[in-house]
Design a protein around this motif. Structure first.
Motif, PDB file in Angstrom:
ATOM      1  N   UNK A   5       0.833  -1.116   0.027  1.00  0.00           N
ATOM      2  CA  UNK A   5       0.005   0.195   0.061  1.00  0.00           C
ATOM      3  C   UNK A   5       1.076   1.332   0.178  1.00  0.00           C
ATOM      4  N   UNK A   6       1.878   1.234   0.870  1.00  0.00           N
ATOM      5  CA  UNK A   6       2.751   2.303   0.838  1.00  0.00           C
ATOM      6  C   UNK A   6       3.617   2.549  -0.726  1.00  0.00           C
ATOM      7  N   UNK A   7       4.041   1.589  -1.106  1.00  0.00           N
ATOM      8  CA  UNK A   7       4.371   1.630  -2.456  1.00  0.00           C
ATOM      9  C   UNK A   7       3.344   2.160  -3.489  1.00  0.00           C
ATOM     10  N   UNK A   8       2.113   1.626  -3.340  1.00  0.00           N
ATOM     11  CA  UNK A   8       1.294   2.132  -4.541  1.00  0.00           C
ATOM     12  C   UNK A   8       0.856   3.395  -4.132  1.00  0.00           C
ATOM     13  N   UNK A   9       0.698   3.952  -2.793  1.00  0.00           N
ATOM     14  CA  UNK A   9       0.438   5.610  -2.577  1.00  0.00           C
ATOM     15  C   UNK A   9       1.595   6.207  -3.242  1.00  0.00           C
ATOM     16  N   UNK A  10       2.998   5.900  -2.903  1.00  0.00           N
ATOM     17  CA  UNK A  10       4.196   6.727  -3.413  1.00  0.00           C
ATOM     18  C   UNK A  10       4.076   6.769  -4.883  1.00  0.00           C
ATOM     19  N   UNK A  14       3.927   9.857  -7.362  1.00  0.00           N
ATOM     20  CA  UNK A  14       5.150  10.187  -8.424  1.00  0.00           C
ATOM     21  C   UNK A  14       4.188  10.479  -9.673  1.00  0.00           C
ATOM     22  N   UNK A  15       3.489   9.533 -10.001  1.00  0.00           N
ATOM     23  CA  UNK A  15       2.783   9.726 -11.707  1.00  0.00           C
ATOM     24  C   UNK A  15       2.023  10.963 -11.841  1.00  0.00           C
ATOM     25  N   UNK A  16       1.686  11.543 -10.697  1.00  0.00           N
ATOM     26  CA  UNK A  16       0.987  12.998 -10.859  1.00  0.00           C
ATOM     27  C   UNK A  16       1.991  14.123 -10.511  1.00  0.00           C
ATOM     28  N   UNK A  17       3.687  13.810 -10.856  1.00  0.00           N
ATOM     29  CA  UNK A  17       4.341  14.759 -10.789  1.00  0.00           C
ATOM     30  C   UNK A  17       4.716  15.233  -9.142  1.00  0.00           C
ATOM     31  N   UNK A  18       4.283  14.443  -8.220  1.00  0.00           N
ATOM     32  CA  UNK A  18       4.543  15.040  -6.926  1.00  0.00           C
ATOM     33  C   UNK A  18       6.081  14.401  -6.350  1.00  0.00           C
ATOM     34  N   UNK A  22      11.291   9.095   1.016  1.00  0.00           N
ATOM     35  CA  UNK A  22      11.614   7.687   1.095  1.00  0.00           C
ATOM     36  C   UNK A  22      12.766   6.937   1.345  1.00  0.00           C
ATOM     37  N   UNK A  23      12.794   5.953   2.193  1.00  0.00           N
ATOM     38  CA  UNK A  23      13.924   5.266   2.680  1.00  0.00           C
ATOM     39  C   UNK A  23      14.770   4.415   1.523  1.00  0.00           C
ATOM     40  N   UNK A  24      15.998   4.744   1.386  1.00  0.00           N
ATOM     41  CA  UNK A  24      16.972   4.141   0.213  1.00  0.00           C
ATOM     42  C   UNK A  24      17.944   3.232   0.629  1.00  0.00           C
ATOM     43  N   UNK A  25      18.628   2.657  -0.152  1.00  0.00           N
ATOM     44  CA  UNK A  25      19.925   1.943   0.204  1.00  0.00           C
ATOM     45  C   UNK A  25      21.028   2.443   0.950  1.00  0.00           C
ATOM     46  N   UNK A  26      20.681   3.843   1.148  1.00  0.00           N
ATOM     47  CA  UNK A  26      21.725   4.629   1.963  1.00  0.00           C
ATOM     48  C   UNK A  26      20.880   5.368   3.064  1.00  0.00           C
ATOM     49  N   UNK A  27      20.861   6.818   2.652  1.00  0.00           N
ATOM     50  CA  UNK A  27      20.033   7.570   3.560  1.00  0.00           C
ATOM     51  C   UNK A  27      18.750   8.092   3.013  1.00  0.00           C
ATOM     52  N   UNK A  28      17.764   8.525   3.951  1.00  0.00           N
ATOM     53  CA  UNK A  28      16.429   8.908   3.439  1.00  0.00           C
ATOM     54  C   UNK A  28      16.714   9.922   2.253  1.00  0.00           C
ATOM     55  N   UNK A  29      15.603   9.530   1.362  1.00  0.00           N
ATOM     56  CA  UNK A  29      15.889  10.430  -0.009  1.00  0.00           C
ATOM     57  C   UNK A  29      14.509  11.273  -0.354  1.00  0.00           C
ATOM     58  N   UNK A  30      14.776  12.494  -0.879  1.00  0.00           N
ATOM     59  CA  UNK A  30      13.596  13.187  -1.552  1.00  0.00           C
ATOM     60  C   UNK A  30      13.565  12.738  -2.877  1.00  0.00           C
ATOM     61  N   UNK A  31      12.412  12.184  -3.298  1.00  0.00           N
ATOM     62  CA  UNK A  31      12.092  11.593  -5.065  1.00  0.00           C
ATOM     63  C   UNK A  31      11.143  12.230  -5.685  1.00  0.00           C
ATOM     64  N   UNK A  32      11.534  11.907  -6.823  1.00  0.00           N
ATOM     65  CA  UNK A  32      10.345  12.235  -7.794  1.00  0.00           C
ATOM     66  C   UNK A  32      10.628  11.654  -9.266  1.00  0.00           C
TER      67      UNK A  32
END
Length: 189
Positions: A5-10, A14-18, A22-32
Motif C-alpha cells: 500500500x505504501x508503494x502504491x501510494x508513493x 510520483x505519476x502525478x508529478x509529486x 522515502x528510505x533508500x539503500x543509503x540515507x532517506x531521500x527526496x524523490x520524484x
C-alpha cells in the motif's frame, strides 16, 4: 501500513508529478519522477540547491541503465555487479531524463538499489527515481526518518511509512565517474 500500500501510494504521487520522502539503500531521500522537469525543479527548490548541481537517480536493475545512458562503458556493468556497498556511477551521454537533472557535461549519476523498499518502488514506478538526501543543501543528510527536518517533511506530497522506526547509522553511496573510454575516477569513497 502494508509495504504494498505504501508503494502504491508513493507511485500514485510520483505519476502525478509529486514529491516523496522515502528510505533508500543509503540515507532517506527526496524523490520524484526523473523524467519530469517540473518535479525535478521542485526538488531543487525544496533543498534550496542550485540546479547546476546534479542529483542521483535510482533504478531497480542494471538493465534499466540503458534506458538513460546512450553508451554504457563495459566496466560499468562489472562495477554494478561487483559493488559490495551502494555505489553511484556518473555516466556520460544521459538521455530520456529531465533536462534540469542532467549535468552540464551531459552526464547523469545512477545507482542500482538493492534495498528491498526502494527497489520495489523503482520497479513498480518503471522509471528512474530522483534520490537526493532529505535535507536542505549543506545540512547533514537524514540517516533515519527522525533526522528529517519539519521544513522538508512539510514540503513534500507523500512521506513513505517504511522504515520510519529504524534508528541505525547509514552513509551516502560511493560515487565513481566513468569516462566513455571506461576510465575510473573516484569522487566519493
Amino acid at each position: 501500513m502494508k509495504i504494498e500500500d505504501d508503494i502504491r501510494n508513493a507511485v500514485e504521487v510520483l505519476r502525478k508529478g509529486g514529491i516523496i520522502l522515502y528510505p533508500t539503500d543509503t540515507v532517506w531521500g527526496i524523490g520524484c519522477d526523473a523524467t519530469n522537469a517540473e518535479a525535478v525543479k521542485r526538488v531543487y527548490e525544496i533543498k534550496r540547491r542550485d540546479d547546476s548541481k546534479a542529483m542521483i537517480c535510482l533504478v531497480d536493475s542494471s538493465n534499466r541503465i540503458q534506458r538513460y545512458v546512450r553508451n554504457v562503458p563495459e566496466v560499468a556493468w562489472d562495477i554494478f555487479d561487483l559493488a559490495t556497498k551502494p555505489t553511484t556511477i556518473i555516466l556520460d551521454g544521459a538521455t530520456g531524463l529531465a533536462p534540469n537533472l542532467i549535468a552540464e557535461d551531459g552526464s547523469i549519476a545512477l545507482r542500482v538499489t538493492q534495498e528491498e523498499f526502494s527497489k520495489q518502488l523503482c520497479y513498480r514506478f518503471q522509471k528512474a527515481l530522483v534520490s537526493t538526501s532529505a535535507n536542505i543543501s549543506g545540512e547533514p543528510a537524514a540517516q533515519n526518518y527522525r533526522d528529517i527536518s519539519e521544513e522538508i517533511l512539510n514540503a513534500v506530497d507523500y512521506v513513505c511509512w517504511a522504515r520510519r522506526q529504524e534508528h541505525k547509522p547509514h552513509t551516502p553511496s560511493s560515487i565513481i565517474k566513468l569516462s566513455p573510454a571506461g576510465e575510473v575516477k573516484i569522487i566519493r569513497e
